[in-house]
Write an enzyme that holds these catalytic residues in place. Structure first.
Site, PDB file in Angstrom:
ATOM      1  N   HIS A 106       0.815  -1.228   0.000  1.00 20.62           N
ATOM      2  CA  HIS A 106       0.000   0.000   0.000  1.00 20.62           C
ATOM      3  C   HIS A 106       0.846   1.275   0.000  1.00 20.62           C
ATOM      4  O   HIS A 106       0.331   2.356   0.288  1.00 20.62           O
ATOM      5  CB  HIS A 106      -0.980  -0.005   1.186  1.00 20.62           C
ATOM      6  N   CYS A 117       1.700  14.329 -12.563  1.00 21.57           N
ATOM      7  CA  CYS A 117       2.881  13.896 -13.329  1.00 21.57           C
ATOM      8  C   CYS A 117       3.688  12.866 -12.530  1.00 21.57           C
ATOM      9  O   CYS A 117       3.230  12.338 -11.535  1.00 21.57           O
ATOM     10  CB  CYS A 117       3.728  15.101 -13.740  1.00 21.57           C
ATOM     11  N   THR A 198      -4.085  -8.117  10.709  1.00 23.74           N
ATOM     12  CA  THR A 198      -4.889  -7.543   9.623  1.00 23.74           C
ATOM     13  C   THR A 198      -6.301  -8.113   9.640  1.00 23.74           C
ATOM     14  O   THR A 198      -6.490  -9.292   9.947  1.00 23.74           O
ATOM     15  CB  THR A 198      -4.257  -7.782   8.232  1.00 23.74           C
ATOM     16  N   ASN A 223      -3.910 -12.642  15.689  1.00 21.94           N
ATOM     17  CA  ASN A 223      -4.889 -11.548  15.748  1.00 21.94           C
ATOM     18  C   ASN A 223      -5.802 -11.807  16.950  1.00 21.94           C
ATOM     19  O   ASN A 223      -6.339 -12.901  17.075  1.00 21.94           O
ATOM     20  CB  ASN A 223      -5.717 -11.517  14.446  1.00 21.94           C
ATOM     21  N   PRO A 224      -5.996 -10.814  17.820  1.00 24.19           N
ATOM     22  CA  PRO A 224      -6.906 -11.032  18.957  1.00 24.19           C
ATOM     23  C   PRO A 224      -8.345 -11.286  18.506  1.00 24.19           C
ATOM     24  O   PRO A 224      -9.138 -11.839  19.254  1.00 24.19           O
ATOM     25  CB  PRO A 224      -6.820  -9.725  19.755  1.00 24.19           C
TER      26      PRO A 224
HETATM   27  P1  OAD Z   1      -7.361  -2.766  10.220  1.00 22.09           P
HETATM   28  O1  OAD Z   1      -7.417  -1.545  11.059  1.00 22.09           O
HETATM   29  O2  OAD Z   1      -8.499  -3.060   9.314  1.00 22.09           O
HETATM   30  O3  OAD Z   1      -7.229  -4.039  11.147  1.00 22.09           O
HETATM   31  C1  OAD Z   1      -6.323  -4.143  12.190  1.00 22.09           C
HETATM   32  C2  OAD Z   1      -6.353  -5.585  12.654  1.00 22.09           C
HETATM   33  O4  OAD Z   1      -5.368  -5.737  13.652  1.00 22.09           O
HETATM   34  C3  OAD Z   1      -7.688  -6.035  13.281  1.00 22.09           C
HETATM   35  O5  OAD Z   1      -8.048  -7.286  12.748  1.00 22.09           O
HETATM   36  C4  OAD Z   1      -7.377  -6.135  14.769  1.00 22.09           C
HETATM   37  O6  OAD Z   1      -8.104  -7.172  15.408  1.00 22.09           O
HETATM   38  C5  OAD Z   1      -5.904  -6.465  14.745  1.00 22.09           C
HETATM   39  N1  OAD Z   1      -5.145  -6.025  15.907  1.00 22.09           N
HETATM   40  C6  OAD Z   1      -5.351  -4.938  16.700  1.00 22.09           C
HETATM   41  N2  OAD Z   1      -4.409  -4.846  17.638  1.00 22.09           N
HETATM   42  C7  OAD Z   1      -3.563  -5.895  17.420  1.00 22.09           C
HETATM   43  C8  OAD Z   1      -2.371  -6.344  18.048  1.00 22.09           C
HETATM   44  N3  OAD Z   1      -1.850  -5.700  19.092  1.00 22.09           N
HETATM   45  N4  OAD Z   1      -1.767  -7.454  17.560  1.00 22.09           N
HETATM   46  C9  OAD Z   1      -2.287  -8.115  16.499  1.00 22.09           C
HETATM   47  N5  OAD Z   1      -3.399  -7.736  15.869  1.00 22.09           N
HETATM   48  C10 OAD Z   1      -4.038  -6.642  16.321  1.00 22.09           C
HETATM   49  O7  OAD Z   1      -5.987  -2.735   9.441  1.00 22.09           O
HETATM   50  P2  OAD Z   1      -5.531  -3.537   8.157  1.00 22.09           P
HETATM   51  O8  OAD Z   1      -6.104  -4.907   8.098  1.00 22.09           O
HETATM   52  O9  OAD Z   1      -4.058  -3.370   8.030  1.00 22.09           O
HETATM   53  O10 OAD Z   1      -5.480   0.325   3.209  1.00 22.09           O
HETATM   54  O11 OAD Z   1      -6.201  -2.678   7.038  1.00 22.09           O
HETATM   55  C11 OAD Z   1      -5.950  -3.010   5.720  1.00 22.09           C
HETATM   56  C12 OAD Z   1      -5.940  -1.788   4.898  1.00 22.09           C
HETATM   57  O12 OAD Z   1      -7.165  -1.071   5.038  1.00 22.09           O
HETATM   58  C13 OAD Z   1      -4.902  -0.742   5.254  1.00 22.09           C
HETATM   59  O13 OAD Z   1      -3.642  -0.984   4.696  1.00 22.09           O
HETATM   60  C14 OAD Z   1      -5.483   0.457   4.642  1.00 22.09           C
HETATM   61  C15 OAD Z   1      -6.856   0.298   5.213  1.00 22.09           C
HETATM   62  O14 OAD Z   1      -7.762   1.090   4.692  1.00 22.09           O
HETATM   63  C16 OAD Z   1      -5.423   1.380   2.449  1.00 22.09           C
HETATM   64  O15 OAD Z   1      -5.231   2.500   2.875  1.00 22.09           O
HETATM   65  C17 OAD Z   1      -5.593   1.066   0.991  1.00 22.09           C
END
Ligand code: OAD
Length: 260
Positions: A106, A117, A198, A223-224
């Site tokens: 990303h 540009c 994620t 993941n929790p």
């Molecule tokens: P999210 O904010 O959607 O998800 C975060 C995940 O991390 C959730 O599933 C939580 O349960 C988990 N989580 C929280 N604390 C944690 C910890 N201490 N240890 C392990 N897991 C934990 O973030 P992403 O899945 O990264 O994209 O989101 C994916 C994409 O959506 C991002 O890259 C961004 C966003 O919009 C773009 O900007 C295109």
């Protein structure tokens, strides 16, 4: 050992970077998943820049946590290794994962690029601030510049709006980075796939995790919370990444030494 690691915002949560969909993710009562869009930027570029500037600052002040460090250790100790991160922060790199072992699917929050540009530069504002400091620009002048001149920066080449070098919702992923993931997946089945922090919202994350773990590889989810990927995992670790990953990496590297 051939290892694929896929990470998301949860891995940086314990470094103090709010996740996108977590309760701390909201900024000025705005939903980050609505700010990280071409539509939000077209409507209010200043607002979107303000949000990214704050995130940049927070990331600059943050440090890699035990999860980033464990992944970096695994990268060093595994010959065939790829980390695919959705995180636009630089914490994996600062923990020591080499660029050739990492795909930042990303983008990079510290890249500023032109919305029209090909112009692109790294860490634009930081350099500007450092220059100001070097030339002894007074604090109130710097504060004024921060509040006005740089709020919606313009391209020095074509004068269109500059934007953060990240992939927004609905935008294409970089072809180069996609090819690097495909090449790794085509290069053979993995022994282990780890998916950490994620929500696995995007189909390509699930697809890569499943393709990487074909032929019986272990698929570990850290993941929790439950995610759409959970039902495919061979091992579910419902703990924060900074606690779980050091232990998982220790186990993997110990079992590898035992085999050798
Ligand atoms: P999210 O904010 O959607 O998800 C975060 C995940 O991390 C959730 O599933 C939580 O349960 C988990 N989580 C929280 N604390 C944690 C910890 N201490 N240890 C392990 N897991 C934990 O973030 P992403 O899945 O990264 O994209 O989101 C994916 C994409 O959506 C991002 O890259 C961004 C966003 O919009 C773009 O900007 C295109």
């Amino acid at each position: 050992m051939r290892v694929l690691v896929l990470t998301g915002a949860g891995v940086s949560a314990e470094s103090g970077i709010p996740t996108f969909r977590g309760k701390d993710g909201y900024w000025r009562n705005l939903d980050p998943t609505k700010l990280a869009t071409p539509e939000a930027f077209a409507r209010d570029p200043q607002l979107v820049w303000d949000w990214y500037r704050e995130r940049r600052q927070r990331i600059r002040n943050a440090r890699p946590n035990a999860a980033h460090e464990a992944i970096a250790r695994l990268a060093h100790q595994t010959e065939e290794f790829l980390l695919v991160t959705q995180n636009v922060d630089d914490l994996h790199a600062r923990a020591g994962v080499a660029a050739e072992k990492m795909v930042r699917i990303h983008g990079d929050i510290f890249v500023t690029r032109c919305s029209r540009c090909e112009f692109e530069r790294h860490d634009y504002e930081q350099e500007d601030e450092e220059q100001d400091a070097a030339y002894g620009v007074r604090e109130h002048v710097r504060a004024f510049k921060a509040a006005t001149c740089r709020r919606t920066p313009k391209c020095p080449a074509c004068h269109a709006l500059l934007r953060p070098g990240v992939v927004w919702f609905g935008e294409q992923l970089s072809r180069n980075e996609l090819e690097r993931v495909e090449d790794f997946l085509d290069g053979g089945a993995c022994d282990v796939v780890i998916v950490a922090g994620t929500t696995a919202t995007f189909g390509y994350i699930i697809d890569w995790a499943l393709r990487g773990s074909r032929d019986g590889a272990e698929l570990i989810e850290v993941n929790p919370e439950e995610t759409p990927l959970s039902r495919f995992a061979t091992r579910l670790v419902r703990e924060p990444a900074a606690i779980a990953l050091p232990r998982i990496v220790d186990d993997l590297t110990a079992s590898r030494s035992a085999i050798l």
